[in-house]
Design a protein around this motif. Structure first.
Motif, mmCIF file in Angstrom:
data_model
loop_
_atom_site.group_PDB
_atom_site.id
_atom_site.type_symbol
_atom_site.label_atom_id
_atom_site.label_comp_id
_atom_site.label_asym_id
_atom_site.label_seq_id
_atom_site.Cartn_x
_atom_site.Cartn_y
_atom_site.Cartn_z
ATOM 1 N N LEU A 30 0.861 -1.165 0.000
ATOM 2 C CA LEU A 30 0.000 0.000 0.000
ATOM 3 C C LEU A 30 0.907 1.227 0.000
ATOM 4 O O LEU A 30 1.755 1.375 0.883
ATOM 5 N N ILE A 31 0.755 2.086 -1.024
ATOM 6 C CA ILE A 31 1.632 3.256 -1.124
ATOM 7 C C ILE A 31 0.803 4.536 -1.144
ATOM 8 O O ILE A 31 -0.327 4.554 -1.636
ATOM 9 N N ASP A 32 1.379 5.587 -0.611
ATOM 10 C CA ASP A 32 0.742 6.894 -0.618
ATOM 11 C C ASP A 32 0.668 7.412 -2.050
ATOM 12 O O ASP A 32 1.591 7.193 -2.841
ATOM 13 N N ASN A 33 -0.399 8.116 -2.381
ATOM 14 C CA ASN A 33 -0.558 8.594 -3.760
ATOM 15 C C ASN A 33 0.372 9.746 -4.131
ATOM 16 O O ASN A 33 0.367 10.197 -5.267
ATOM 17 N N GLU A 34 1.183 10.191 -3.204
ATOM 18 C CA GLU A 34 2.213 11.190 -3.529
ATOM 19 C C GLU A 34 3.502 10.518 -3.998
ATOM 20 O O GLU A 34 4.439 11.194 -4.418
ATOM 21 N N THR A 35 3.566 9.182 -3.935
ATOM 22 C CA THR A 35 4.754 8.442 -4.359
ATOM 23 C C THR A 35 4.935 8.575 -5.875
ATOM 24 O O THR A 35 4.014 8.275 -6.633
ATOM 25 N N PRO A 36 6.105 9.002 -6.324
ATOM 26 C CA PRO A 36 6.333 9.091 -7.766
ATOM 27 C C PRO A 36 6.339 7.692 -8.395
ATOM 28 O O PRO A 36 6.930 6.756 -7.842
ATOM 29 N N PRO A 37 5.694 7.523 -9.539
ATOM 30 C CA PRO A 37 5.648 6.212 -10.193
ATOM 31 C C PRO A 37 7.020 5.615 -10.467
ATOM 32 O O PRO A 37 7.196 4.400 -10.407
ATOM 33 N N GLU A 38 8.006 6.459 -10.743
ATOM 34 C CA GLU A 38 9.342 5.939 -11.046
ATOM 35 C C GLU A 38 10.005 5.301 -9.823
ATOM 36 O O GLU A 38 10.991 4.568 -9.962
ATOM 37 N N ASP A 39 9.455 5.525 -8.645
ATOM 38 C CA ASP A 39 9.987 4.902 -7.424
ATOM 39 C C ASP A 39 9.411 3.511 -7.179
ATOM 40 O O ASP A 39 9.775 2.855 -6.206
ATOM 41 N N ILE A 40 8.511 3.062 -8.032
ATOM 42 C CA ILE A 40 7.801 1.809 -7.823
ATOM 43 C C ILE A 40 8.220 0.772 -8.855
ATOM 44 O O ILE A 40 8.307 1.060 -10.043
ATOM 45 N N ASP A 41 8.447 -0.449 -8.393
ATOM 46 C CA ASP A 41 8.701 -1.581 -9.279
ATOM 47 C C ASP A 41 7.594 -2.596 -9.040
ATOM 48 O O ASP A 41 7.586 -3.270 -8.013
ATOM 49 N N ALA A 42 6.627 -2.632 -9.950
ATOM 50 C CA ALA A 42 5.469 -3.505 -9.757
ATOM 51 C C ALA A 42 4.977 -4.025 -11.096
ATOM 52 O O ALA A 42 5.184 -3.408 -12.142
ATOM 53 N N ASP A 43 4.289 -5.166 -11.033
ATOM 54 C CA ASP A 43 3.695 -5.777 -12.220
ATOM 55 C C ASP A 43 2.281 -5.286 -12.480
ATOM 56 O O ASP A 43 1.701 -5.572 -13.526
ATOM 57 N N GLY A 44 1.705 -4.566 -11.517
ATOM 58 C CA GLY A 44 0.357 -4.047 -11.650
ATOM 59 C C GLY A 44 0.104 -2.962 -10.625
ATOM 60 O O GLY A 44 0.782 -2.888 -9.599
ATOM 61 N N VAL A 45 -0.877 -2.105 -10.929
ATOM 62 C CA VAL A 45 -1.222 -0.977 -10.064
ATOM 63 C C VAL A 45 -2.730 -0.951 -9.866
ATOM 64 O O VAL A 45 -3.486 -1.038 -10.835
ATOM 65 N N VAL A 46 -3.141 -0.818 -8.607
ATOM 66 C CA VAL A 46 -4.548 -0.580 -8.280
ATOM 67 C C VAL A 46 -4.659 0.858 -7.797
ATOM 68 O O VAL A 46 -3.958 1.260 -6.863
ATOM 69 N N LEU A 47 -5.507 1.642 -8.450
ATOM 70 C CA LEU A 47 -5.806 3.005 -8.004
ATOM 71 C C LEU A 47 -7.065 2.921 -7.157
ATOM 72 O O LEU A 47 -8.145 2.620 -7.664
ATOM 73 N N SER A 48 -6.911 3.163 -5.866
ATOM 74 C CA SER A 48 -8.024 2.961 -4.936
ATOM 75 C C SER A 48 -9.104 4.006 -5.106
ATOM 76 O O SER A 48 -8.928 5.022 -5.783
ATOM 77 N N GLY A 49 -10.195 3.753 -4.416
ATOM 78 C CA GLY A 49 -11.242 4.744 -4.295
ATOM 79 C C GLY A 49 -10.782 5.855 -3.368
ATOM 80 O O GLY A 49 -9.683 5.803 -2.809
ATOM 81 N N GLY A 50 -11.625 6.852 -3.206
ATOM 82 C CA GLY A 50 -11.287 7.964 -2.332
ATOM 83 C C GLY A 50 -12.399 8.993 -2.326
ATOM 84 O O GLY A 50 -13.367 8.879 -3.085
#
Length: 183
Positions: A30-50
């Motif tokens: 679970l990552i904060d939405n202020e995290t820059p995408p280039e800092d993430i190494d993942a095979d998929g992304v879920v954009l949560s509700g809010g």
């Protein structure tokens, strides 16, 4: 092992999205939405509700990456708005138990739920116009756009919350997204 990050847009069910993925044996964070995408190494992304579009942080930037993206509720709305669709207030308003008609068996995210499924969804805001390249994949008598996808760009969205117990086949949505991320 497949890794999927859940981008926290401050929704009340976000922690359940991470748990649903973890329960499937997925490495998840679970990552904060202020995290820059280039800092993430993942095979998929879920954009949560809010709660609202003013608090989506860097979420739009995740649409430009190579990993498949699943937008849930506000996550789907921000996909639509960022890519040229339109979001507006829903006529129904708050949360409701809704019967959703699956209109596309070709959608790898929700096609397996056809012909219909029962979901828990908020309709305070909803997608009212699809962005170019997206297909309508589900609708209900409450909302004309309950789900959408652009398989060419691996972008998927559902208006409902697959992570809550009230959604009958929510686990299958996450299983299907996991399969998309593994391809």
């Amino acid at each position: 092992m497949t890794k999927i990050v859940v981008v926290d847009n401050h929704g009340q069910f976000t922690h359940l999205e991470r748990r649903a993925l973890r329960d499937l044996g997925v490495e998840t964070e679970l990552i904060d939405n202020e995290t820059p995408p280039e800092d993430i190494d993942a095979d998929g992304v879920v954009l949560s509700g809010g709660p609202d579009m003013d608090r989506i942080g860097n979420s739009p930037a995740y649409l430009e990456g190579d990993a498949p993206v699943l937008g849930i509720c506000l996550g789907m709305q921000l996909i639509a708005e960022e890519l040229g669709g339109r979001v507006d207030s829903g006529e129904y308003g708050g949360y409701a138990d809704v019967n959703v008609e699956i209109v596309s068996n070709d959608d790898p995210l929700i096609g397996s739920l056809a012909p219909e499924t029962r979901v828990w969804a908020s309709h305070a805001d909803e997608v009212v116009e699809l962005p170019d390249g997206f297909d309508l994949t589900a609708r209900s008598d409450v909302c004309d756009v309950e789900a959408m996808c652009d398989t060419d760009r691996d972008l998927y969205g559902v208006q409902w919350h697959p992570e809550v117990a009230h959604t009958e086949e929510g686990e299958e949505v996450f299983e299907n997204f996991l399969e998309i991320c593994r391809q």
